[in-house]
Write a protein that holds these residues in place. Structure first.
Motif, PDB file in Angstrom:
ATOM      1  N   GLN A  35      24.623  47.831  54.861  1.00  0.00           N
ATOM      2  CA  GLN A  35      25.173  48.866  54.146  1.00  0.00           C
ATOM      3  C   GLN A  35      26.378  48.535  53.207  1.00  0.00           C
ATOM      4  OE1 GLN A  35      26.508  51.729  57.067  1.00  0.00           O
ATOM      5  NE2 GLN A  35      24.695  53.152  56.857  1.00  0.00           N
ATOM      6  N   ALA A  36      27.012  47.302  53.830  1.00  0.00           N
ATOM      7  CA  ALA A  36      28.080  46.915  52.907  1.00  0.00           C
ATOM      8  C   ALA A  36      27.731  46.290  51.535  1.00  0.00           C
ATOM      9  CB  ALA A  36      28.699  45.638  53.572  1.00  0.00           C
ATOM     10  N   ILE A  37      26.600  45.843  51.301  1.00  0.00           N
ATOM     11  CA  ILE A  37      26.029  45.269  50.098  1.00  0.00           C
ATOM     12  C   ILE A  37      25.755  46.299  49.031  1.00  0.00           C
ATOM     13  CG2 ILE A  37      24.911  43.117  51.096  1.00  0.00           C
ATOM     14  CD1 ILE A  37      22.198  44.559  51.168  1.00  0.00           C
ATOM     15  N   ASN A  38      25.809  47.600  49.726  1.00  0.00           N
ATOM     16  CA  ASN A  38      25.520  48.718  48.600  1.00  0.00           C
ATOM     17  C   ASN A  38      26.698  49.361  47.997  1.00  0.00           C
ATOM     18  OD1 ASN A  38      22.739  48.948  49.174  1.00  0.00           O
ATOM     19  ND2 ASN A  38      23.089  50.084  51.118  1.00  0.00           N
ATOM     20  N   LEU A  39      27.973  48.556  48.282  1.00  0.00           N
ATOM     21  CA  LEU A  39      29.504  48.972  47.656  1.00  0.00           C
ATOM     22  C   LEU A  39      29.419  48.370  46.168  1.00  0.00           C
ATOM     23  CD1 LEU A  39      31.852  48.718  50.307  1.00  0.00           C
ATOM     24  CD2 LEU A  39      30.963  50.723  49.406  1.00  0.00           C
ATOM     25  N   THR A  40      29.918  48.901  45.334  1.00  0.00           N
ATOM     26  CA  THR A  40      29.960  48.378  43.835  1.00  0.00           C
ATOM     27  C   THR A  40      31.129  47.110  44.140  1.00  0.00           C
ATOM     28  OG1 THR A  40      29.959  50.456  42.933  1.00  0.00           O
ATOM     29  CG2 THR A  40      31.121  48.789  41.482  1.00  0.00           C
ATOM     30  N   ASN A  41      30.486  46.143  43.605  1.00  0.00           N
ATOM     31  CA  ASN A  41      31.105  44.741  43.506  1.00  0.00           C
ATOM     32  C   ASN A  41      31.862  44.431  42.335  1.00  0.00           C
ATOM     33  OD1 ASN A  41      32.297  42.422  44.658  1.00  0.00           O
ATOM     34  ND2 ASN A  41      30.396  41.251  44.462  1.00  0.00           N
ATOM     35  N   ALA A  42      31.298  43.721  41.608  1.00  0.00           N
ATOM     36  CA  ALA A  42      32.115  43.015  40.545  1.00  0.00           C
ATOM     37  C   ALA A  42      32.962  43.991  39.453  1.00  0.00           C
ATOM     38  CB  ALA A  42      30.881  42.203  39.498  1.00  0.00           C
ATOM     39  N   GLU A  43      32.393  45.140  39.368  1.00  0.00           N
ATOM     40  CA  GLU A  43      33.009  46.103  38.534  1.00  0.00           C
ATOM     41  C   GLU A  43      34.410  46.368  39.093  1.00  0.00           C
ATOM     42  OE1 GLU A  43      28.871  46.868  37.869  1.00  0.00           O
ATOM     43  OE2 GLU A  43      30.156  46.354  39.637  1.00  0.00           O
ATOM     44  N   THR A  44      34.698  46.323  40.422  1.00  0.00           N
ATOM     45  CA  THR A  44      35.923  46.738  41.050  1.00  0.00           C
ATOM     46  C   THR A  44      36.817  45.594  41.591  1.00  0.00           C
ATOM     47  OG1 THR A  44      34.797  47.195  43.156  1.00  0.00           O
ATOM     48  CG2 THR A  44      34.852  48.996  41.523  1.00  0.00           C
ATOM     49  N   SER A  45      36.242  44.251  41.175  1.00  0.00           N
ATOM     50  CA  SER A  45      36.819  43.175  42.130  1.00  0.00           C
ATOM     51  C   SER A  45      37.183  41.977  41.210  1.00  0.00           C
ATOM     52  CB  SER A  45      36.082  42.656  43.482  1.00  0.00           C
ATOM     53  OG  SER A  45      35.004  42.180  42.860  1.00  0.00           O
ATOM     54  N   VAL A  46      36.480  41.869  40.011  1.00  0.00           N
ATOM     55  CA  VAL A  46      36.647  40.891  39.263  1.00  0.00           C
ATOM     56  C   VAL A  46      38.059  41.182  38.113  1.00  0.00           C
ATOM     57  CG1 VAL A  46      35.863  39.211  37.417  1.00  0.00           C
ATOM     58  CG2 VAL A  46      34.495  40.149  39.244  1.00  0.00           C
ATOM     59  N   LEU A  47      39.210  40.386  38.221  1.00  0.00           N
ATOM     60  CA  LEU A  47      40.213  40.669  37.305  1.00  0.00           C
ATOM     61  C   LEU A  47      40.125  39.631  36.178  1.00  0.00           C
ATOM     62  CD1 LEU A  47      42.799  42.508  37.989  1.00  0.00           C
ATOM     63  CD2 LEU A  47      43.829  40.557  38.598  1.00  0.00           C
ATOM     64  N   PHE A  48      40.423  40.051  35.022  1.00  0.00           N
ATOM     65  CA  PHE A  48      40.406  39.571  33.825  1.00  0.00           C
ATOM     66  C   PHE A  48      41.582  39.244  33.282  1.00  0.00           C
ATOM     67  CE2 PHE A  48      36.328  41.729  33.911  1.00  0.00           C
ATOM     68  CZ  PHE A  48      35.415  40.685  33.581  1.00  0.00           C
ATOM     69  N   GLU A  49      42.098  38.104  32.618  1.00  0.00           N
ATOM     70  CA  GLU A  49      43.106  37.992  31.646  1.00  0.00           C
ATOM     71  C   GLU A  49      43.005  38.674  30.254  1.00  0.00           C
ATOM     72  OE1 GLU A  49      43.845  33.655  31.111  1.00  0.00           O
ATOM     73  OE2 GLU A  49      45.191  33.595  32.633  1.00  0.00           O
ATOM     74  N   ASN A  50      43.821  39.333  29.919  1.00  0.00           N
ATOM     75  CA  ASN A  50      43.769  40.100  28.785  1.00  0.00           C
ATOM     76  C   ASN A  50      45.183  39.584  27.720  1.00  0.00           C
ATOM     77  OD1 ASN A  50      43.431  41.806  26.672  1.00  0.00           O
ATOM     78  ND2 ASN A  50      42.546  43.667  27.844  1.00  0.00           N
ATOM     79  N   TYR A  51      44.753  38.914  26.835  1.00  0.00           N
ATOM     80  CA  TYR A  51      45.801  38.690  25.838  1.00  0.00           C
ATOM     81  C   TYR A  51      46.065  39.578  24.788  1.00  0.00           C
ATOM     82  CZ  TYR A  51      46.486  34.332  28.160  1.00  0.00           C
ATOM     83  OH  TYR A  51      46.667  33.094  29.319  1.00  0.00           O
ATOM     84  N   HIS A  52      45.305  40.771  24.892  1.00  0.00           N
ATOM     85  CA  HIS A  52      45.210  41.880  23.814  1.00  0.00           C
ATOM     86  C   HIS A  52      45.402  43.215  24.212  1.00  0.00           C
ATOM     87  CE1 HIS A  52      44.275  38.482  20.911  1.00  0.00           C
ATOM     88  NE2 HIS A  52      43.223  38.209  22.005  1.00  0.00           N
ATOM     89  N   ILE A  53      46.271  43.343  25.250  1.00  0.00           N
ATOM     90  CA  ILE A  53      46.862  44.690  25.448  1.00  0.00           C
ATOM     91  C   ILE A  53      46.878  45.669  24.593  1.00  0.00           C
ATOM     92  CG2 ILE A  53      48.148  46.309  26.847  1.00  0.00           C
ATOM     93  CD1 ILE A  53      46.423  44.465  28.610  1.00  0.00           C
ATOM     94  N   PRO A  54      45.924  46.568  24.388  1.00  0.00           N
ATOM     95  CA  PRO A  54      46.275  47.403  23.240  1.00  0.00           C
ATOM     96  C   PRO A  54      47.322  48.463  23.098  1.00  0.00           C
ATOM     97  CG  PRO A  54      44.325  48.604  24.952  1.00  0.00           C
ATOM     98  CD  PRO A  54      44.938  47.227  25.388  1.00  0.00           C
ATOM     99  N   PRO A  55      47.340  48.976  22.037  1.00  0.00           N
ATOM    100  CA  PRO A  55      48.877  50.041  21.841  1.00  0.00           C
ATOM    101  C   PRO A  55      48.414  51.028  22.437  1.00  0.00           C
ATOM    102  CG  PRO A  55      47.512  49.702  19.759  1.00  0.00           C
ATOM    103  CD  PRO A  55      46.823  48.858  20.564  1.00  0.00           C
TER     104      PRO A  55
END
Length: 889
Positions: free
Chosen positions: A248-268
């Protein structure tokens, strides 16, 4: 990929977290209100004309009615009301340029805003403040509070804000520091259509480094598109406290909620809104409708530091990027016939915070750096979705000598926080890399929480004018309120079978690979109910109040006006938790008297004296024995089921000089005696240096102080220049001094750490003479501006200062901790508003600059001696600038 994966930059982060901090109050949080008409002058006197202020509050007879004293008409709302009030009209709110009502209210004498939109009156915490909408209560979407955070109310939907600081019997008895009554816009005078928008940037956030994650495609609106839907097996495992198997654990959403990105262009930041209103006369009845909606997106990045300043090895730095999306809608229907008014108000607010956090440094036990690397690295991704809906029906009827007000409302708030993910990696010198073995100090957890609260409220108020030769009115009323809340928080740990360590190379993987289907299935990883999440997983709470009051108001002699009344309240409050935790059942009733004497001893001057008794009930979350992590402060809270109601005695004396219309000088002194005040207490968790916050009743506290206020307009037509012929100088200034002291002796009180089984002398928890939590000794607000009296043209500078205040006091026993102190400091803002007519519409352009002083957010503890100052949550606040354009047809 959008940008480089943040996990790849974790190693560089351990030596230098190079993300900027952000503002505490974002620019462009809400668009400018529709273009406003210019402040007008009286045609005969040349003085500023009286502003029309719409107020809908408890009590029949109308807070906004004129009165006659010694034959003189006194139309000013602040002056004519029998109580001590401050009123912000739509024009007052617009002058501050604030996007939400919390920001506008912090300009009111004696008010300060703490945290995310919680208003403190005269230094008393939010539990001592009462917020009403059109005279009716609102439930809160916040787990830690019963009061509503006022930063979710855009100023565009508010017609006025009234702050009453002296208690009168027609208001609810939970009236410690004061009541804030917001009135929404009702039947428009004439048809209109308005639209506006704004864009803003923050010097510490916009186009700077921040941390984000994918989530879902509708995140920019604040609505989940299905990625965070909570499966039924998670809820069932949370209820049963059972392990979720790998299948059952494999059925949880993974990458969309666990991968953090660097973002150098935070929008206004950006926002937009539209509103319309119209009215029509049918026979002798005017029917009206007003509708509006808006959306805003704001970003804030904080580079927060915690640790002892003179011991760098203790530092933990965490970069947090908050993306806030707020959607609001208002639909109001109104009818006016004769002297009667009926209004149906429907308000919807949806406020979501999407949060990415990345931190590195030492942990609770101050581990030393290893090979120049931080020993601990942590990552969090969060989603906090809050929603408020209320439907209110208010009827205000005037039958000559008899006035009847009838009010009823249903309100619902929700807070959903699915997929709270946390990862903790430890540096391993043997492989020169970070590892997450899912045991032994490194971990991966996921939490799901949900809060739902319903409120039903109603009341009737009667006022009858007694024909006694002098103005006398007798009032009576009944009010009912029923609030019920259900809340759960289920936390799970990813663990190996038998608690063994996850082997290499799996333990070196970034979060999404660490929890991939392959890794889970290969190693048999399961989700086990968290062993570190103590207390109740869920609780149900209820508060039912019945109240009645009687009040007499009138002119007892020439120039002498009195209001005296008494309120009776009976309330049943309960919090029933799971997991064999102690429950709370409180059943109390109170007689709450109040009296105000107003002496109009000169044509433009008067004295007021007020005395009253009020109460403050513990909030649901303060009673619930459940761990809760506040991600704003990174502190853990735990409730105390044995808290008691606080009882207040209030005294005030006030001098007022109204030397011209809407111009005044006031000075006041006040005193409050609080029995059993509820205070936040911090202590060290056994076996580490981690801090936890619980709640306890202090035996007694006193609060006293004074405030002065000046509001003055100076015509500038004496300047020999055509530019200044119709302009005036606006000066609004106020200062509040307040001082509080807690008194504690050998009285036995419930221990804040183990309230169910331990009592201890109060002076082991509280030090006599220390201030109440949240109280600042000094509050200063200054508005200095120039505005045109014939057209919309305003330039306003706003200055705000608040002195230090305790966020939580330290538990004295068991080693002791100093209080956690916040240093708000000085802020300087400016707002420029300019109106012009184009294409048959009234247009307004607005420029704003916030925190021009670059004031930092500072929170610290002073240990003294060799340790010295330790930061608990300190970061830079950005300067923010925005431009907005709106029009009204």
């Amino acid at each position: 990929m959008k940008t480089q994966l943040a996990f790849a930059s974790l190693l560089a982060l351990t030596t230098s977290l190079a993300a900027p901090a952000a503002l505490a109050q974002t620019a462009g949080a809400s668009p400018p209100p529709p273009a406003q008409s210019a402040p007008q002058t009286d045609e005969t006197t040349g003085e500023p004309a009286e502003q029309d202020v719409e107020i809908s509050a408890p009590g029949a007879g109308g807070e906004n009615e004129d009165i006659v004293v010694i034959g003189r008409n006194i139309p000013n709302v602040v002056r004519s009301t029998p109580q001590v009030v401050s009123v912000l009209s739509a024009e007052d709110i617009a002058r501050t340029g604030e996007g939400d009502i919390a920001g506008a209210l912090q300009r009111v004498t004696g008010l300060s805003v703490v945290g995310n939109g919680f208003v403190y009156v005269r230094g008393l915490g939010d539990r001592y403040s009462l917020s009403l909408l059109n005279g009716l209560p609102l439930p809160s979407p916040e787990p830690l509070r019963r009061v509503v955070p006022l930063d979710i109310f855009p100023t565009s939907v508010i017609a006025s804000s009234l702050v009453q600081k002296t208690f009168s019997a027609n208001y609810p008895g939970e009236f410690g520091g004061g009541v804030i009554n917001l009135t929404t816009k009702a039947v428009p005078e004439k048809s209109f259509f308005a639209i506006g928008g704004s864009v803003g940037f923050d010097t510490e956030t916009t186009s700077e480094l921040g941390y984000t994650y994918d989530g879902g495609k509708h995140d920019w609106l604040g609505y989940d598109s299905g990625e965070r839907k909570v499966p039924g097996f998670v809820k069932q495992a949370g209820i049963d406290r059972t392990t979720i198997p790998t299948s059952q654990a494999i059925n949880l959403t993974n990458a969309e909620t666990s991968v953090l990105f660097e973002n150098y262009h935070i929008p206004p930041n950006f926002s937009g809104e539209a509103s319309m209103g119209t009215s029509v006369d049918i026979g002798g009845t005017r029917l009206g409708v007003i509708a509006g909606g808006g959306i805003s997106n704001t970003w804030r990045t904080r580079d927060a530091v915690a640790g002892i300043r003179n011991i760098p090895a203790t530092t933990f730095r965490r970069v947090t990027t908050d993306h806030r999306a707020l959607v609001n809608g208002l639909l109001g229907l109104g009818a006016e016939f004769g002297e009667h008014r009926i209004r149906l108000t429907n308000l919807y607010i949806h406020d979501t915070l999407k949060q990415g956090r990345l931190g590195a440094g030492t942990g609770e036990n101050f581990e030393s750096p290893i090979e120049g690397k931080a020993p601990i690295m942590e990552q969090n991704t969060n989603w906090f979705e809050r929603q408020l809906f209320t439907s209110q029906l208010v009827g205000e009827f005037d039958f000559g000598d008899l006035d009847v007000d009838v009010r009823g409302a249903y309100a619902n708030t929700k807070r959903k926080s699915p997929y709270e993910r946390a990862f903790r990696y430890l540096y391993d010198a043997s492989i020169h890399d970070y590892r997450n073995t899912l045991n032994g100090g490194s971990s991966a957890t996921i939490a799901f929480s949900d809060l739902n609260e319903n409120l039903w409220a109603g009341g009737i108020d009667l006022a009858y004018d007694l024909n006694l030769g002098r103005p006398f009115t007798i009032q009576a009323g009944y009010a009912y309120q029923d609030t019920d809340r259900s809340s759960y928080r289920y936390t799970f740990d990813y663990v190996m079978p038998g608690g063994t360590a996850l082997p290499n190379p799996f333990s070196q993987m970034r979060p999404d690979f660490l929890l991939s289907d392959y890794t889970l299935q290969t190693n048999g990883i399961v989700l086990r109910p968290s062993t570190t999440s103590q207390g109740a997983r869920a609780y149900d709470a209820e508060l039912t109040i019945h109240a009645g009051y009687a009040q007499l108001e009138g002119e007892i002699a020439d120039g002498l006006r009195a209001t005296a009344g008494v309120r009776y309240e009976t309330a049943d409050q309960s919090v029933i938790p799971t997991d064999n935790q102690p429950a709370t059942v409180l059943s109390n009733d109170y007689w709450l008297p109040a009296a105000t004497l107003t002496w109009n001893f000169a044509p433009d001057m008067q004295w007021r004296l007020n005395a009253s008794k009020t109460i403050a009930r513990p909030q649901f979350r303060e009673l619930a024995p459940q761990l809760y992590l506040d991600f704003d402060s990174d502190r853990v809270f735990f409730g105390n089921p044995f808290l008691k109601d606080s009882k207040l005695t209030n005294l005030e004396a006030r001098y007022e000089w109204f030397f011209a219309k809407d111009q005044r000088i006031t000075a006041a002194g006040f005193f409050k005696k609080i029995k059993d005040p509820i205070e936040t207490v911090s202590f060290q968790v056994a076996g580490s240096n981690a801090t936890q916050l619980n709640f306890a009743n202090a035996p007694e506290a006193h609060l006293y102080g004074g405030e002065v206020e000046l509001q003055k307009y100076v015509p500038l037509d004496f300047i020999n220049n055509e530019l200044f012929t119709t302009r005036r100088l606006v000066l609004i200034a106020n200062y509040t001094y307040s001082h509080s002291e807690v008194f504690a002796g050998n009285q036995l009180i419930r221990d804040p750490i183990n309230p169910a089984s331990v009592t201890r002398p109060a002076n082991q928890v509280f030090t006599s003479g220390q201030p109440l939590v949240g109280q600042s000794d000094h509050l200063v607000n200054l508005q200095l501006g120039i505005e045109d009296t014939t057209k919309l043209s305003q330039l306003t500078f706003l200055f705000n200062y608040a002195s230090e205040r305790n966020v939580a006091r330290g538990l004295l026993s068991g080693g002791g901790l100093p209080p956690i102190v916040e240093k708000p400091g000085v802020r300087l803002d400016f707002v420029l508003r300019q109106g012009f007519d184009v294409l048959g519409g009234q247009w307004e352009i607005k420029l704003e600059g916030r925190n021009l002083t670059g004031t930092r957010f500072i929170e610290y503890q002073d240990f003294g001696g060799d340790i010295g100052i330790a930061d608990t949550n300190t970061f830079d606040l950005g300067r923010t600038f925005s431009i907005g354009l709106s029009t009204r047809f």
